[in-house]
Motif scaffolding. Structure first.
Motif, mmCIF file in Angstrom:
data_model
loop_
_atom_site.group_PDB
_atom_site.id
_atom_site.type_symbol
_atom_site.label_atom_id
_atom_site.label_comp_id
_atom_site.label_asym_id
_atom_site.label_seq_id
_atom_site.Cartn_x
_atom_site.Cartn_y
_atom_site.Cartn_z
ATOM 1 N N ALA A 84 0.827 -1.207 0.000
ATOM 2 C CA ALA A 84 0.000 0.000 0.000
ATOM 3 C C ALA A 84 0.865 1.262 0.000
ATOM 4 O O ALA A 84 0.573 2.220 -0.729
ATOM 5 N N GLN A 85 1.928 1.270 0.798
ATOM 6 C CA GLN A 85 2.825 2.424 0.823
ATOM 7 C C GLN A 85 3.469 2.628 -0.551
ATOM 8 O O GLN A 85 3.512 3.739 -1.069
ATOM 9 N N LEU A 86 3.973 1.564 -1.118
ATOM 10 C CA LEU A 86 4.636 1.634 -2.411
ATOM 11 C C LEU A 86 3.654 2.065 -3.498
ATOM 12 O O LEU A 86 3.964 2.921 -4.333
ATOM 13 N N ARG A 87 2.462 1.522 -3.472
ATOM 14 C CA ARG A 87 1.431 1.871 -4.457
ATOM 15 C C ARG A 87 1.091 3.363 -4.390
ATOM 16 O O ARG A 87 0.899 4.015 -5.417
ATOM 17 N N ARG A 88 1.026 3.922 -3.176
ATOM 18 C CA ARG A 88 0.718 5.353 -3.042
ATOM 19 C C ARG A 88 1.783 6.211 -3.729
ATOM 20 O O ARG A 88 1.458 7.194 -4.392
ATOM 21 N N TRP A 89 3.063 5.849 -3.572
ATOM 22 C CA TRP A 89 4.128 6.615 -4.216
ATOM 23 C C TRP A 89 4.081 6.439 -5.734
ATOM 24 O O TRP A 89 4.304 7.391 -6.479
ATOM 25 N N LEU A 90 3.786 5.239 -6.185
ATOM 26 C CA LEU A 90 3.639 5.008 -7.627
ATOM 27 C C LEU A 90 2.514 5.874 -8.191
ATOM 28 O O LEU A 90 2.661 6.491 -9.247
ATOM 29 N N THR A 91 1.406 5.915 -7.487
ATOM 30 C CA THR A 91 0.257 6.705 -7.929
ATOM 31 C C THR A 91 0.607 8.182 -7.995
ATOM 32 O O THR A 91 0.245 8.864 -8.959
ATOM 33 N N ARG A 92 1.323 8.672 -6.996
ATOM 34 C CA ARG A 92 1.722 10.080 -7.004
ATOM 35 C C ARG A 92 2.576 10.384 -8.240
ATOM 36 O O ARG A 92 2.373 11.392 -8.911
ATOM 37 N N GLY A 93 3.534 9.521 -8.511
ATOM 38 C CA GLY A 93 4.411 9.733 -9.659
ATOM 39 C C GLY A 93 3.668 9.639 -10.980
ATOM 40 O O GLY A 93 3.833 10.484 -11.870
ATOM 41 N N GLN A 94 2.838 8.616 -11.126
ATOM 42 C CA GLN A 94 2.088 8.452 -12.369
ATOM 43 C C GLN A 94 1.109 9.599 -12.589
ATOM 44 O O GLN A 94 0.944 10.068 -13.710
ATOM 45 N N THR A 95 0.475 10.058 -11.530
ATOM 46 C CA THR A 95 -0.463 11.173 -11.652
ATOM 47 C C THR A 95 0.240 12.407 -12.192
ATOM 48 O O THR A 95 -0.274 13.093 -13.087
ATOM 49 N N PHE A 96 1.438 12.679 -11.681
ATOM 50 C CA PHE A 96 2.163 13.849 -12.164
ATOM 51 C C PHE A 96 2.548 13.699 -13.635
ATOM 52 O O PHE A 96 2.288 14.586 -14.444
ATOM 53 N N VAL A 97 3.176 12.592 -14.018
ATOM 54 C CA VAL A 97 3.640 12.485 -15.409
ATOM 55 C C VAL A 97 2.487 12.393 -16.400
ATOM 56 O O VAL A 97 2.639 12.797 -17.552
ATOM 57 N N LEU A 98 1.336 11.905 -15.975
ATOM 58 C CA LEU A 98 0.184 11.883 -16.870
ATOM 59 C C LEU A 98 -0.358 13.289 -17.127
ATOM 60 O O LEU A 98 -1.085 13.503 -18.089
ATOM 61 N N SER A 99 0.023 14.242 -16.280
ATOM 62 C CA SER A 99 -0.393 15.629 -16.497
ATOM 63 C C SER A 99 0.518 16.331 -17.507
ATOM 64 O O SER A 99 0.210 17.433 -17.953
ATOM 65 N N LEU A 100 1.623 15.696 -17.869
ATOM 66 C CA LEU A 100 2.581 16.266 -18.813
ATOM 67 C C LEU A 100 2.258 15.808 -20.233
ATOM 68 O O LEU A 100 1.705 14.722 -20.427
ATOM 69 N N PRO A 101 2.641 16.611 -21.225
ATOM 70 C CA PRO A 101 2.490 16.119 -22.596
ATOM 71 C C PRO A 101 3.458 14.956 -22.811
ATOM 72 O O PRO A 101 4.477 14.869 -22.116
ATOM 73 N N PRO A 102 3.165 14.062 -23.749
ATOM 74 C CA PRO A 102 4.097 12.961 -24.008
ATOM 75 C C PRO A 102 5.491 13.501 -24.322
ATOM 76 O O PRO A 102 5.629 14.566 -24.928
#
Length: 114
Positions: A84-102
């Motif tokens: 759960a801890q690891l998943r939360r950090w993954l989610t934070r990172g993925q959420t940020f990069v998905l806000s960026l253009p490819p």
């Protein structure tokens, strides 16, 4: 830690794995969002979420170059003990990069999950 990340990311399409920063990083759409440096997890949370992420337990400034990397957080092993801890950090990172253009550069070399 690498195997645990691979396991959590196995069902996510378009994730590439690449050696970077003297460690191992995972990229989405060409942007690094999480990685391993030594025994610590490196999470890219972005500038807007940076200060809030630093207040999380076991998180600190990412400074392996000797200079703080704004938008990147280092998380000690105690902060990634559970899935759960690891998943939360993954989610934070993925959420940020998905806000960026490819990324405009070539897709990262390495294993790509499709």
């Amino acid at each position: 830690l690498a195997e645990r990340l691979r396991e959590l990311l196995q069902d996510h399409a378009g994730i590439a794995e690449k050696k970077m920063f003297g460690g191992l990083c995972f990229l989405s759409r060409g942007h690094m969002f999480v990685g391993i440096v030594g025994e610590a997890l490196m999470a890219r949370v972005g500038p807007a979420a940076y200060e809030k992420a630093l207040r999380r337990p076991h998180a600190r400034v990412m400074d392996f170059t000797g200079k703080p990397m704004k938008g990147y957080i280092s998380v000690s092993p105690d902060g990634t003990k559970t899935a759960a801890q690891l998943r939360r950090w993954l989610t934070r990172g993925q959420t940020f990069v998905l806000s960026l253009p490819p990324a405009k550069r070539k897709v990262a070399r390495g294993r790509l999950r499709t």
